[in-house]
Design a protein around this motif. Structure first.
Motif, PDB file in Angstrom:
ATOM      1  N   VAL A 115       2.135   7.046  20.978  1.00  0.00           N
ATOM      2  CA  VAL A 115       1.089   7.819  20.307  1.00  0.00           C
ATOM      3  C   VAL A 115       1.152   7.581  18.797  1.00  0.00           C
ATOM      4  N   GLY A 116       2.352   7.698  18.243  1.00  0.00           N
ATOM      5  CA  GLY A 116       2.491   7.554  16.793  1.00  0.00           C
ATOM      6  C   GLY A 116       2.157   6.150  16.319  1.00  0.00           C
ATOM      7  N   PHE A 117       2.804   5.178  16.941  1.00  0.00           N
ATOM      8  CA  PHE A 117       2.640   3.802  16.488  1.00  0.00           C
ATOM      9  C   PHE A 117       1.224   3.295  16.783  1.00  0.00           C
ATOM     10  N   GLY A 118       0.716   3.646  17.983  1.00  0.00           N
ATOM     11  CA  GLY A 118      -0.634   3.207  18.355  1.00  0.00           C
ATOM     12  C   GLY A 118      -1.685   3.785  17.430  1.00  0.00           C
ATOM     13  N   ALA A 119      -1.550   5.081  17.124  1.00  0.00           N
ATOM     14  CA  ALA A 119      -2.515   5.720  16.236  1.00  0.00           C
ATOM     15  C   ALA A 119      -2.472   5.077  14.854  1.00  0.00           C
ATOM     16  N   LEU A 120      -1.250   4.837  14.379  1.00  0.00           N
ATOM     17  CA  LEU A 120      -1.087   4.207  13.072  1.00  0.00           C
ATOM     18  C   LEU A 120      -1.785   2.844  13.032  1.00  0.00           C
ATOM     19  N   PHE A 121      -1.638   2.109  14.105  1.00  0.00           N
ATOM     20  CA  PHE A 121      -2.249   0.778  14.176  1.00  0.00           C
ATOM     21  C   PHE A 121      -3.767   0.881  14.059  1.00  0.00           C
ATOM     22  N   PHE A 122      -4.359   1.875  14.760  1.00  0.00           N
ATOM     23  CA  PHE A 122      -5.818   2.036  14.690  1.00  0.00           C
ATOM     24  C   PHE A 122      -6.285   2.410  13.295  1.00  0.00           C
ATOM     25  N   VAL A 123      -5.566   3.334  12.693  1.00  0.00           N
ATOM     26  CA  VAL A 123      -5.907   3.731  11.328  1.00  0.00           C
ATOM     27  C   VAL A 123      -5.895   2.510  10.422  1.00  0.00           C
ATOM     28  N   SER A 177       0.850  -1.186   0.000  1.00  0.00           N
ATOM     29  CA  SER A 177       0.000   0.000   0.000  1.00  0.00           C
ATOM     30  C   SER A 177       0.886   1.236   0.000  1.00  0.00           C
ATOM     31  N   PRO A 178       0.498   2.269  -0.734  1.00  0.00           N
ATOM     32  CA  PRO A 178       1.292   3.502  -0.704  1.00  0.00           C
ATOM     33  C   PRO A 178       1.354   4.126   0.686  1.00  0.00           C
ATOM     34  N   LEU A 179       0.493   3.638   1.604  1.00  0.00           N
ATOM     35  CA  LEU A 179       0.545   4.123   2.990  1.00  0.00           C
ATOM     36  C   LEU A 179       1.910   3.886   3.640  1.00  0.00           C
ATOM     37  N   VAL A 180       2.700   2.943   3.080  1.00  0.00           N
ATOM     38  CA  VAL A 180       4.044   2.704   3.620  1.00  0.00           C
ATOM     39  C   VAL A 180       4.823   4.013   3.672  1.00  0.00           C
ATOM     40  N   ASN A 209      -8.834   0.162  10.861  1.00  0.00           N
ATOM     41  CA  ASN A 209     -10.040   0.715  10.261  1.00  0.00           C
ATOM     42  C   ASN A 209      -9.967   0.648   8.740  1.00  0.00           C
ATOM     43  N   GLN A 210      -8.812   1.020   8.223  1.00  0.00           N
ATOM     44  CA  GLN A 210      -8.600   1.044   6.773  1.00  0.00           C
ATOM     45  C   GLN A 210      -8.880  -0.315   6.141  1.00  0.00           C
ATOM     46  N   PHE A 211      -8.322  -1.365   6.758  1.00  0.00           N
ATOM     47  CA  PHE A 211      -8.440  -2.679   6.145  1.00  0.00           C
ATOM     48  C   PHE A 211      -9.593  -3.500   6.710  1.00  0.00           C
ATOM     49  N   GLY A 212     -10.054  -3.071   7.887  1.00  0.00           N
ATOM     50  CA  GLY A 212     -11.178  -3.778   8.484  1.00  0.00           C
ATOM     51  C   GLY A 212     -10.909  -5.237   8.763  1.00  0.00           C
ATOM     52  N   VAL A 213      -9.648  -5.575   8.957  1.00  0.00           N
ATOM     53  CA  VAL A 213      -9.328  -6.977   9.252  1.00  0.00           C
ATOM     54  C   VAL A 213      -8.819  -7.097  10.674  1.00  0.00           C
ATOM     55  N   THR A 214      -9.285  -8.104  11.350  1.00  0.00           N
ATOM     56  CA  THR A 214      -8.747  -8.351  12.677  1.00  0.00           C
ATOM     57  C   THR A 214      -8.159  -9.747  12.741  1.00  0.00           C
ATOM     58  N   ASN A 215      -8.696 -10.640  11.946  1.00  0.00           N
ATOM     59  CA  ASN A 215      -8.104 -11.965  11.942  1.00  0.00           C
ATOM     60  C   ASN A 215      -6.928 -12.002  10.978  1.00  0.00           C
ATOM     61  N   VAL A 216      -6.003 -12.893  11.272  1.00  0.00           N
ATOM     62  CA  VAL A 216      -4.778 -12.942  10.499  1.00  0.00           C
ATOM     63  C   VAL A 216      -4.764 -14.180   9.634  1.00  0.00           C
ATOM     64  N   VAL A 254      -3.047 -11.053   1.155  1.00  0.00           N
ATOM     65  CA  VAL A 254      -2.293  -9.864   0.778  1.00  0.00           C
ATOM     66  C   VAL A 254      -2.354  -8.827   1.901  1.00  0.00           C
ATOM     67  N   ASP A 255      -3.497  -8.731   2.554  1.00  0.00           N
ATOM     68  CA  ASP A 255      -3.667  -7.743   3.619  1.00  0.00           C
ATOM     69  C   ASP A 255      -2.636  -7.902   4.737  1.00  0.00           C
ATOM     70  N   PHE A 256      -2.316  -9.143   5.041  1.00  0.00           N
ATOM     71  CA  PHE A 256      -1.348  -9.388   6.105  1.00  0.00           C
ATOM     72  C   PHE A 256      -0.019  -8.726   5.764  1.00  0.00           C
ATOM     73  N   ASN A 257       0.465  -8.994   4.556  1.00  0.00           N
ATOM     74  CA  ASN A 257       1.733  -8.402   4.128  1.00  0.00           C
ATOM     75  C   ASN A 257       1.653  -6.883   4.087  1.00  0.00           C
ATOM     76  N   LYS A 258       0.483  -6.388   3.633  1.00  0.00           N
ATOM     77  CA  LYS A 258       0.320  -4.940   3.561  1.00  0.00           C
ATOM     78  C   LYS A 258       0.436  -4.298   4.936  1.00  0.00           C
ATOM     79  N   ILE A 259      -0.303  -4.851   5.888  1.00  0.00           N
ATOM     80  CA  ILE A 259      -0.309  -4.275   7.236  1.00  0.00           C
ATOM     81  C   ILE A 259       1.091  -4.289   7.822  1.00  0.00           C
ATOM     82  N   ILE A 260       1.768  -5.418   7.649  1.00  0.00           N
ATOM     83  CA  ILE A 260       3.114  -5.505   8.216  1.00  0.00           C
ATOM     84  C   ILE A 260       4.039  -4.493   7.562  1.00  0.00           C
ATOM     85  N   SER A 261       3.960  -4.370   6.244  1.00  0.00           N
ATOM     86  CA  SER A 261       4.919  -3.458   5.614  1.00  0.00           C
ATOM     87  C   SER A 261       4.613  -2.007   5.992  1.00  0.00           C
TER      88      SER A 261
END
Lengths: 727, 727
Positions: B146-154, B82-85, B157-164, B169-176
């Motif tokens: 604050v920074g990392f926690g906020a990023l995690f919440f965003v 994701s360009p969010l990286v 919400n963005q991906f709407g995934v909680t299960n791994v 593809v989402d897993f790799n995206k979130i990690i990167s």
């Protein structure tokens, strides 16, 4: 003609090399040893060297017997191994030890005779020095081929197997027995290098501190028993130590190519034909090329040495091609690698050429980093202007940087060799560099012989042009020696890699070494640490052994009355800046005969041997302890030691070499103590450079060169114990 | 209460920390800054530090924008990323940069106020110095959470995934994207450490050479613009550099535990709860424990600091247990590791305790190797008797040796953590050490603040008992600082390992990293070489930057007339060993205001920033270049860098520390220039020890501490690019 019969060529070539060594050593013995004074000094050095060897071999004999008995007992108790491992270990140790003995005996005859020949001219001096080195070189390759070749024949008869089935117990047995030979040679090499390195630097420091600083007699004076030990040390470290080092490299690369070849070629004789055939041809070529090494008066000895060493390497290329082509004949001109890829003679040659190219490149890079007038040494000279601290920082910076290109070279060689011929290609790349070890080592050993000759000329007050000639001899051969160093580093890394792969197959069978496994990572970290711990022991040993030497020299100076008297005469003449009167000289000569050189040498020998125990034990015990915990961890350990060992070896050798030549470069400059210029002998810049040089001594002569052996010894120990820890 | 809501505790705790930092920095600002002279000196240091930050951040801003744009472009073009990286990279860099800015701003207020408070007594001085450090500590952990926690919440919400599902593809995206934050922080840390390290040592050498040697004015004199730069350097290197360093360690270990936890726990929120929950609790505990750090007049500040730091760690153990227990609740009280093994809360706690124990042990070992009066430093002091060469050899020997036990400690921690909880355990072991980073960093930063306070007291001619009190403050906290160092090394190695394992999973999927594969071996060798090349660049940079500094100081001395005049007055008074007359003092004070500190600082800043480019580029580019060639080779590269980087980091830090204290130990001894004793300030032994100390400066303050960051930055870059090179 059957392949089996061709293999006999290897021990036969070994016999040729030994014959050459025998005849040449007879020729050297018949040369003129010079004036009685030269003869006396030469005798002292020779006696000292033999005293060292006697003491060292006594201790190593006990060590070899204990380890051999242990190996035989361990292996006798299991089905997967043969008690013959113990025997082959002894034979390997014995061959390596004998090669060191022959080489050093002749080198300590050749030094004084080189000095004597230098009175007549450059050409005869070159002849004596080079032939002295050639005896060392041929003893090493001759004994290696005779010993290893004979062992191989006995094995083939014993087990009656020629085909290879890696699942068979016999396969593992044969490999562990062959590896036993290599382990014997490597053990001797490690002790010879570490012990010799401690010895030579301890004697160096001890002689300077007590003789020059305390008693006020000139450097290298024969009244100082440690001076003789210093000259002995040069032979012990640079001749015997290097010989044992190359013996084990030679065997290690042959063994690596044989084990991986046995899998690739699926037949023991086919596998043996390539490494043993190339080695045998290399010996014959080396012997023949020694006869091309000659120079005219006023000629350049460099050209003569280059023709010998590079000529031999060039001739070996088509010969290697022919041998490989022949060996592949029985499998239809190509072999099948593990991935299913078919490779032929050209592919295998590509691997060999890649190894050679990397070795030459690394040698040239090493030369660049350590040579006078080049950027790295210039930067150290420049930084020495502001004192010892900046000299040390600059030197360490240069040394750190100097690891980069050689590692790229090794990586490129692995890439090419693997691309064309897989892991077997990596083994062949190591082998290619060592096929002409005979003449390569002749050039290497020629250096310390010329160096010693110069020292003897100085101590015997020969006319200045004699010293000039020996200096001329000593100064050349540096390029060849640098390339030899490059070969040593590159071949150590590549041979260790191929043995490492062999270990994996033996110990883990179908299982792979997975880098992210915690046990492998633990091994990797521990292995990375060992070269640091090992180097710290070696450096500490130099300091401690130097203290022992100092104590003994002080005792002799105090307790031997005629010696004390002679010292006063020399110091007085030195202070008054005049030569000794004939009457004084007679007294001093007489006192010189009273120095207890053997005792001094023995004490220093004992100290260095005592101090080499711990590093040696570390190298031998670590793979055993880790391996019996986990075969995977041992795999990681070997990889970790390889990585940090190669880095530290390059770093320490190059830093030491660069500091050494930075000091020489400052000495070459015209004296100018003006603070803006501040250079030349005796200037503050020079003092700073001398400090760097002293720090570099244990770097480049003790710890650095031992690390190559450490890497391979640990790997070979792993191969030997692999059948015991498998599963 | 749902787990999702609990996670909000992390940024909330971050806000608490920032509130504490804000309130405390207000309190510090309200403290008495002392005499006008003190204030002037304090202002110069503060201005210099801000000038450095301004120049550094301008350059880093450009760098961050370019890299972020590159990441966004690369990732935008692929489906797997994701360009969010790019955005998260910017946020990470920004948070780390802000933490450095806050911390240094307050540290440069606290130094002069500590000196002012020390006029009253020890207790108020400790309060100011410690609270100054605490602002740094809380800014770091506050902004990180604050920074990392906020990023995690965003992200959630963005991906709407909680299960791994690791195949998604989402897993790799979130990690990167999460890794992008860490990469931003690590990049800033590397530049801050390398640049700061070059800066502080260049200013140190430059100030001494021009001021003391050339102009003949005393050390640390305020007429010397480089002296201010020297004091600025202490803040730049030891406060801002260390803060950025711990910021990236903190995030790295949280990230490692989250990625491996996501696989082990099979749910993003569960995985996040453990590291974020422990971190959040650690912040609250740290804030509360800062209030326990106080001492009475005549009391021992050591006890106060120990209660704060160790108390926090002890309190964290049951809290961590409770958090883990709660997090495992949703999966039935236990998790299933890859091999199928079931592990529960006690197992995970065992891993955390193993990490803590290893960190403490390594800290104590590090302390032992660097402390006055212990065997290693004693041996250097002893060997310094015979000059600088033996001082250097002994120091390097000690440094090499000092790698052994810490590596055994790290190996033991990996073994235990893996035994109880697999690779996830290794990640938790790293995390456990860093949960109390807030108070740990407060203690670390307290050191340079006290040190600066002492310098200001000296320069402002305060009464001797003031200097005594600041020295008393500076001398303690060494044990805590040593343990902090142990934590830094051990957690770097463990966090790098867990990120390394995460990289393997992302880049190779089901394929394993096989150690005997030639590409992996090539990577391993290249990786092993990088820390050497990196260190050589850092050491060379110190030399070059020092030259730039020298040139600038010489220019000011030459071109500013009132300054030249004042220098002559001071040098004359110094030579005549008398204080300045009030009239002279007035002139000198006036001239002090004319020094172009900003210019001097800017030039040195530019030089150090220019020189930090290459090492930074090396760290960032190597994994990218190698990774796009081969994902396997990149795996080898990371392992190789880990192994030789950890060894070199321990070696360089400990060697430098040991040389430093060996010099101090010689200075503590009574002057006796008798050649048999030869000790004390001004003796030859002291001169030798000073040389060792100077060599050690770039070891321990420039190259050594940067290597920890290098290891992790390269690993995190690999994790970020993993989705791009996978397959």
């Amino acid at each position: 003609m059957q392949i089996e019969h061709l293999i006999i060529g290897a021990p036969a070539a070994g016999v040729v090399a030994l014959l050459y060594a025998f005849i040449t050593s007879g020729w050297i013995g018949r040369q003129e040893p010079g004036t009685p004074r030269m003869k006396a000094i030469g005798d002292q050095i020779a006696r000292g060297a033999m005293a060292f060897l006697a003491a060292e071999y006594k201790v190593l004999g006990i060590f070899v017997v204990i380890v051999a008995a242990g190996l035989a007992a361990l292996y006798g108790a299991t089905e997967s191994g043969s008690p013959l491992v113990g025997v082959s270990f002894v034979v390997g140790a014995l061959c390596s030890g004998l090669a060191g003995y022959f080489g050093m005996r002749v080198a300590t005859q050749a030094n004084v005779r080189t000095a004597a020949a230098a009175r007549t001219g450059l050409a005869p001096a070159l002849r004596v020095a080079f032939r002295g080195g050639a005896v060392m070189g041929m003893s090493v390759v001759g004994l290696a081929l005779v010993g290893f070749g004979a062992l191989f024949f006995v094995l083939m008869n014993q087990f009656g197997v020629t085909n290879v089935d890696t699942a068979q117990v016999d396969f593992n047995k044969i490999i562990s027995i062959l590896a036993g030979f290599s382990m014997g040679a490597s053990s001797i090499a490690l002790f010879a290098r570490v012990g010799g390195g401690i010895y030579t630097k301890a004697a160096d420091v001890g002689a300077d501190l007590v003789g020059k600083v305390e008693a006020g007699i000139p450097e290298d004076h024969f009244l100082n028993p440690a001076t003789i030990a210093d000259n002995v040390g040069d032979n012990v470290g640079d001749v015997a130590g290097m010989g044992a080092d190359l013996f084990e490299s030679y065997i290690g690369s042959i063994l690596g190519a044989m084990i991986l070849g046995a899998v690739a070629l699926n037949g023991w004789f086919e596998a043996a034909l390539i490494p043993l055939g190339i080695a045998a041809a290399g010996v014959v070529v080396s012997v023949l090329m020694t006869y091309t090494v000659r120079t005219k008066e006023g000629g350049n000895p460099q050209v003569a040495l280059d023709i010998g060493a590079f000529g031999a390497a060039a001739i070996m290329l088509p010969i290697s091609y022919a041998i490989i082509n022949f060996a592949l004949g029985s499998s239809g001109g190509s072999i099948t690698l593990q991935g299913g890829k078919q490779v032929g003679t050209v592919d295998l040659m590509a691997a060999i050429v890649a190894g050679l190219a990397a070795g030459v490149a690394i040698g040239l890079i090493t030369g660049y980093y350590c040579s006078k007038g080049k950027r790295p040494v210039n930067s150290i000279v420049e930084q020495s202007r502001t004192g010892p601290a900046t000299n040390i920082i600059a030197g360490i910076g240069v040394g750190f940087e100097s690891t980069a290109l050689p590692i790229l070279g090794i990586a490129a060689a692995i890439f090419v060799a693997d691309h064309y011929a897989g892991l077997y290609g990596v083994a062949l790349a190591a082998l290619g560099m060592l096929s002409t070890t005979g003449i390569q080592l002749a050039v290497d050993a020629y250096g310390p012989i010329s160096d010693n000759a110069g020292g003897i000329a100085e101590m015997s007050s020969l006319p200045p042009q004699v010293r000039e000639r020996t200096d001329n001899l000593d100064a050349v051969g540096n390029t060849t020696a640098a390339i030899g160093k490059g070969f040593a580093i590159a071949s150590a890394a590549l041979a260790a890699l191929s043995l490492f792969a062999a270990y994996r197959g033996l110990a883990l069978g179908g299982k792979q070494l997975i880098l992210t496994e915690p046990k492998v990572l633990i091994g990797l970290l521990l292995g990375g640490m060992l070269p640091f711990l090992f180097s710290s022991m070696a450096m500490k040993a130099v300091g401690d052994a130097a203290m022992d030497m100092i104590t003994e020299v002080r005792r002799q100076f105090r307790e031997i009355p005629v010696l004390r008297e002679a010292l006063t005469l020399v110091a007085k003449a030195e202070e008054e800046d005049r030569p000794l009167t004939p009457e004084e000289d007679e007294k001093v000569q007489a006192a010189g005969k009273k120095t207890e050189v053997e005792r001094c040498v023995a004490i220093s020998t004992q100290a260095s041997i005592r101090r080499m125990m711990m590093p040696g034990f570390l190298a031998l015990a670590s793979p055993v302890v880790v391996g019996f915990w986990s075969a995977e961890a041992l795999g990681g350990l070997l990889a970790g030691t390889l990585v940090s060992g190669v880095m530290l070896a390059i770093f320490m050798s190059n830093t030491g070499g660069a500091w050494d030549n930075a000091k020489k470069q400052v000495e070459d400059q015209k004296k100018d103590y003006n603070p803006e210029v501040n250079t030349g002998k005796g200037s503050d810049r020079h003092k700073a450079a001398v400090i760097g040089d002293t720090v570099g001594d244990p770097f480049k002569d003790t710890a650095g060169p031992s690390l190559n052996i450490l890497i391979k010894l640990m790997t070979i120990v792993a191969v030997v114990i692999a059948p015991l820890i498998a599963g």
